[in-house]
Design a protein around this motif. Sequence first.
Motif, PDB file in Angstrom:
ATOM      1  N   UNK A  43       7.990  13.091 -18.466  1.00 18.67           N
ATOM      2  CA  UNK A  43       6.664  12.630 -18.874  1.00 18.67           C
ATOM      3  C   UNK A  43       5.992  13.743 -19.673  1.00 18.67           C
ATOM      4  N   UNK A  44       4.713  13.569 -19.948  1.00 19.34           N
ATOM      5  CA  UNK A  44       4.009  14.549 -20.764  1.00 19.34           C
ATOM      6  C   UNK A  44       3.931  15.913 -20.086  1.00 19.34           C
ATOM      7  N   UNK A  45       3.848  15.904 -18.749  1.00 17.07           N
ATOM      8  CA  UNK A  45       3.683  17.184 -18.061  1.00 17.07           C
ATOM      9  C   UNK A  45       4.682  17.435 -16.932  1.00 17.07           C
ATOM     10  N   UNK A  46       5.586  16.481 -16.699  1.00 11.68           N
ATOM     11  CA  UNK A  46       6.504  16.625 -15.562  1.00 11.68           C
ATOM     12  C   UNK A  46       7.910  16.166 -15.912  1.00 11.68           C
ATOM     13  N   UNK A  47       8.888  16.696 -15.160  1.00 14.44           N
ATOM     14  CA  UNK A  47      10.277  16.242 -15.265  1.00 14.44           C
ATOM     15  C   UNK A  47      10.733  15.822 -13.870  1.00 14.44           C
ATOM     16  N   UNK A  48      11.099  14.554 -13.746  1.00 14.08           N
ATOM     17  CA  UNK A  48      11.573  14.016 -12.473  1.00 14.08           C
ATOM     18  C   UNK A  48      13.100  13.984 -12.486  1.00 14.08           C
ATOM     19  N   UNK A  49      13.698  14.718 -11.555  1.00 11.00           N
ATOM     20  CA  UNK A  49      15.161  14.726 -11.422  1.00 11.00           C
ATOM     21  C   UNK A  49      15.509  13.826 -10.250  1.00 11.00           C
ATOM     22  N   UNK A  50      16.165  12.704 -10.525  1.00 14.11           N
ATOM     23  CA  UNK A  50      16.430  11.709  -9.491  1.00 14.11           C
ATOM     24  C   UNK A  50      17.919  11.597  -9.206  1.00 14.11           C
ATOM     25  N   UNK A  51      18.232  11.544  -7.932  1.00 16.13           N
ATOM     26  CA  UNK A  51      19.611  11.350  -7.482  1.00 16.13           C
ATOM     27  C   UNK A  51      19.645  10.122  -6.580  1.00 16.13           C
ATOM     28  N   UNK A  52      20.562   9.183  -6.892  1.00 15.36           N
ATOM     29  CA  UNK A  52      20.705   7.975  -6.091  1.00 15.36           C
ATOM     30  C   UNK A  52      21.920   8.098  -5.184  1.00 15.36           C
ATOM     31  N   UNK A  53      21.733   7.737  -3.921  1.00 20.68           N
ATOM     32  CA  UNK A  53      22.854   7.702  -2.986  1.00 20.68           C
ATOM     33  C   UNK A  53      22.955   6.285  -2.426  1.00 20.68           C
ATOM     34  N   UNK A  54      24.052   5.621  -2.794  1.00 20.77           N
ATOM     35  CA  UNK A  54      24.249   4.249  -2.351  1.00 20.77           C
ATOM     36  C   UNK A  54      24.859   4.231  -0.951  1.00 20.77           C
ATOM     37  N   UNK A  55      24.257   3.432  -0.079  1.00 20.18           N
ATOM     38  CA  UNK A  55      24.658   3.342   1.324  1.00 20.18           C
ATOM     39  C   UNK A  55      24.654   4.715   1.977  1.00 20.18           C
ATOM     40  N   UNK A  56      23.622   5.481   1.587  1.00 19.09           N
ATOM     41  CA  UNK A  56      23.447   6.805   2.145  1.00 19.09           C
ATOM     42  C   UNK A  56      21.963   7.143   2.138  1.00 19.09           C
ATOM     43  N   UNK A  57      21.603   8.341   2.587  1.00 15.59           N
ATOM     44  CA  UNK A  57      20.188   8.659   2.792  1.00 15.59           C
ATOM     45  C   UNK A  57      19.589   9.457   1.639  1.00 15.59           C
ATOM     46  N   UNK A  58      18.237   9.438   1.610  1.00 10.84           N
ATOM     47  CA  UNK A  58      17.507  10.217   0.618  1.00 10.84           C
ATOM     48  C   UNK A  58      17.692  11.709   0.852  1.00 10.84           C
ATOM     49  N   UNK A  72      11.222  24.675 -19.530  1.00 11.50           N
ATOM     50  CA  UNK A  72      10.521  23.552 -20.170  1.00 11.50           C
ATOM     51  C   UNK A  72       8.999  23.646 -20.106  1.00 11.50           C
ATOM     52  N   UNK A  73       8.463  24.543 -19.249  1.00 12.22           N
ATOM     53  CA  UNK A  73       7.007  24.662 -19.050  1.00 12.22           C
ATOM     54  C   UNK A  73       6.393  23.378 -18.494  1.00 12.22           C
ATOM     55  N   UNK A  74       7.217  22.567 -17.840  1.00 18.55           N
ATOM     56  CA  UNK A  74       6.715  21.362 -17.189  1.00 18.55           C
ATOM     57  C   UNK A  74       7.030  21.439 -15.692  1.00 18.55           C
ATOM     58  N   UNK A  75       6.240  20.727 -14.904  1.00 19.60           N
ATOM     59  CA  UNK A  75       6.502  20.674 -13.464  1.00 19.60           C
ATOM     60  C   UNK A  75       7.826  19.946 -13.221  1.00 19.60           C
ATOM     61  N   UNK A  76       8.652  20.510 -12.352  1.00 15.70           N
ATOM     62  CA  UNK A  76       9.924  19.885 -11.998  1.00 15.70           C
ATOM     63  C   UNK A  76       9.794  19.236 -10.629  1.00 15.70           C
ATOM     64  N   UNK A  77      10.080  17.947 -10.560  1.00 10.93           N
ATOM     65  CA  UNK A  77       9.935  17.197  -9.315  1.00 10.93           C
ATOM     66  C   UNK A  77      11.283  16.563  -8.968  1.00 10.93           C
ATOM     67  N   UNK A  78      11.792  16.904  -7.772  1.00 14.71           N
ATOM     68  CA  UNK A  78      13.091  16.384  -7.343  1.00 14.71           C
ATOM     69  C   UNK A  78      12.869  15.148  -6.475  1.00 14.71           C
ATOM     70  N   UNK A  79      13.656  14.104  -6.757  1.00 15.25           N
ATOM     71  CA  UNK A  79      13.492  12.843  -6.024  1.00 15.25           C
ATOM     72  C   UNK A  79      14.854  12.357  -5.548  1.00 15.25           C
ATOM     73  N   UNK A  80      15.051  12.345  -4.222  1.00 17.11           N
ATOM     74  CA  UNK A  80      16.271  11.790  -3.646  1.00 17.11           C
ATOM     75  C   UNK A  80      16.010  10.361  -3.199  1.00 17.11           C
ATOM     76  N   UNK A  81      16.908   9.448  -3.569  1.00 22.71           N
ATOM     77  CA  UNK A  81      16.700   8.019  -3.270  1.00 22.71           C
ATOM     78  C   UNK A  81      17.912   7.463  -2.542  1.00 22.71           C
ATOM     79  N   UNK A  82      17.672   6.829  -1.403  1.00 25.26           N
ATOM     80  CA  UNK A  82      18.724   6.129  -0.685  1.00 25.26           C
ATOM     81  C   UNK A  82      18.683   4.651  -1.025  1.00 25.26           C
ATOM     82  N   UNK A  83      19.857   4.044  -1.128  1.00 28.95           N
ATOM     83  CA  UNK A  83      19.922   2.635  -1.542  1.00 28.95           C
ATOM     84  C   UNK A  83      20.973   1.916  -0.698  1.00 28.95           C
ATOM     85  N   UNK A  84      20.581   0.755  -0.140  1.00 29.45           N
ATOM     86  CA  UNK A  84      21.492  -0.068   0.646  1.00 29.45           C
ATOM     87  C   UNK A  84      22.025  -1.184  -0.246  1.00 29.45           C
ATOM     88  N   UNK A  85      23.308  -1.092  -0.605  1.00 25.84           N
ATOM     89  CA  UNK A  85      23.916  -2.070  -1.507  1.00 25.84           C
ATOM     90  C   UNK A  85      24.382  -3.308  -0.757  1.00 25.84           C
TER      91      UNK A  85
END
Length: 521
Positions: free
Chosen positions: A461-476, A495-508
């Motif tokens: 985004x304009x001021x942030x970078x979201x790093x997302x990891x998806x884990x299928x049938x596993x936890x965040x 990058x001079x932007x805020x770095x935000x890490x996002x772990x996502x669990x997904x039940x397929x």
Amino acid sequence: MTRKLYPIGIQTFSEIRTNDNLYIDKTAYIYRMANSDGKYFFLSRPRRFGKSLLVSTLLSYFGGRKELFKGLAIDNLENEWAEYPVLHFDLSGGKHQEEDQLNRYLDFILKDNERRFGVECDAVDANVRLANLIASVYKKTGKQVVVLIDEYDAPLLDVVHQDERLESLRHLMRNFYSPLKQCEPMLRFVFLTGITKFSQLSIFSELNNITNISMDEAYAGICGITKEELLTQMSDDIDRLAEKLSITREVAIQQLKDNYDGYHFTYPSPDIFNPYSLLNCFSKEKIGAYWFGSGTPTFLIEMMRKFGTTPMDIGESEMADVSDFDAPTETMESIVPLLYQSGYVTIKDYDEDTNLYELGIPNKEIRIGLFKSLLPNYLTRSSQRGKVAIAQMSVLIKNGDIDGALELFRTFLATVPYCENTKYEGYFQQLMYVVFALLTDYRILVEQRTSKGRTDITLETQDSIYIMELKFDNTADEALAQINANHYADAFAMSNKKTIKVGIGFDVKDERNITDWKVER
């Protein structure tokens, strides 16, 4: 200063000039082409890119209508203004037709040209009629004939994924074009436009002396509006738009660039803006998605299915050899040539060492429009609700509320009816990519390479970078642990932007939805 009327929907050069509508001067290109080596030329450009206007301009030029070109570049280049008999065939009316319908359409456009020159012919076959027409006009006028064919491939595009129908229509069009070579002594100039290249048509297999100028540097700006043309010939239009939107001129230029620029049809090439979108934007005084609103890429979606192409394949940069741009549509081994020729990806860079071109989506208008058209393939009846949810997610992320955005997404997914073929990871990864790609004003990357591996989704985004990891049938927790273990965030430390890490669990298997997520700022 009173602005000139924009020629929205007007593709006739004589009408534009007679009514003193805005005309971006392309006549220097016409003079160069008409007075260069050879007499057969082919130009490929995406739809709504000014090909028909170019053909109409050639019609007026070879018709010797000098008065229409007063004050244009060619006025200082051309001295003779010789008049030639011109045969003009517009194949755009031959879309969505069966073989017998297409035969009748060819009969119609042949009769129109025969009537103009007082030619009669009892033959039934279109190729015999065309050969007779050229010979008769040549004999009647004592002058070589000019043949202009607009959208030569229009009858074939919608059936490119249907082998049997394609073959029958291709055979019909092959016969129609076949006289162009045998009539060469009677021809002064032949020009064809289209989107794609069908090599088995006679114009490319039998007419082996045709010059394809589609990637010639000299003709890079022949269609579309270059950045230089925008800043000079449309400078007042930019100022009017900026005033209407209550923004500075510089911001207006940047918004026009983000939405409509980015096309390159060779390398090196000037920046090319989509002319249809640009003119509509100035006319309506609003940044909007005009090119996609004028047509649905049905044939593209069908070809994506044929080649098993996913949205992520289009969204990522692709390397291509020069031969890929010229690959025959009916025998191509990947969708890359069609994506390029149709305007959904364009040349972004060139590597001299490998002689490879880097391709990518040109601009925001194409990215948003393309993924909106693909969304129904993943959400079926829920696509309209999906667009609303995506718009709401975009606002939440803009305000820094990633938790709210993911909660909204989870709530929406719970309402989506699924079928059996959604029980696999790739479906949900593609769906999430399409959804995040539609988030307004953000940059989305999938499986971006870092020194330690690849991130699933990177959202900038304009001021942030979201790093997302998806884990299928596993936890965040496990998804977040992978981000940290592989040091994905290190790639964005400068990058001079805020770095935000996002772990996502997904039940397929059962819920087919996001189960949990963890955010680390």
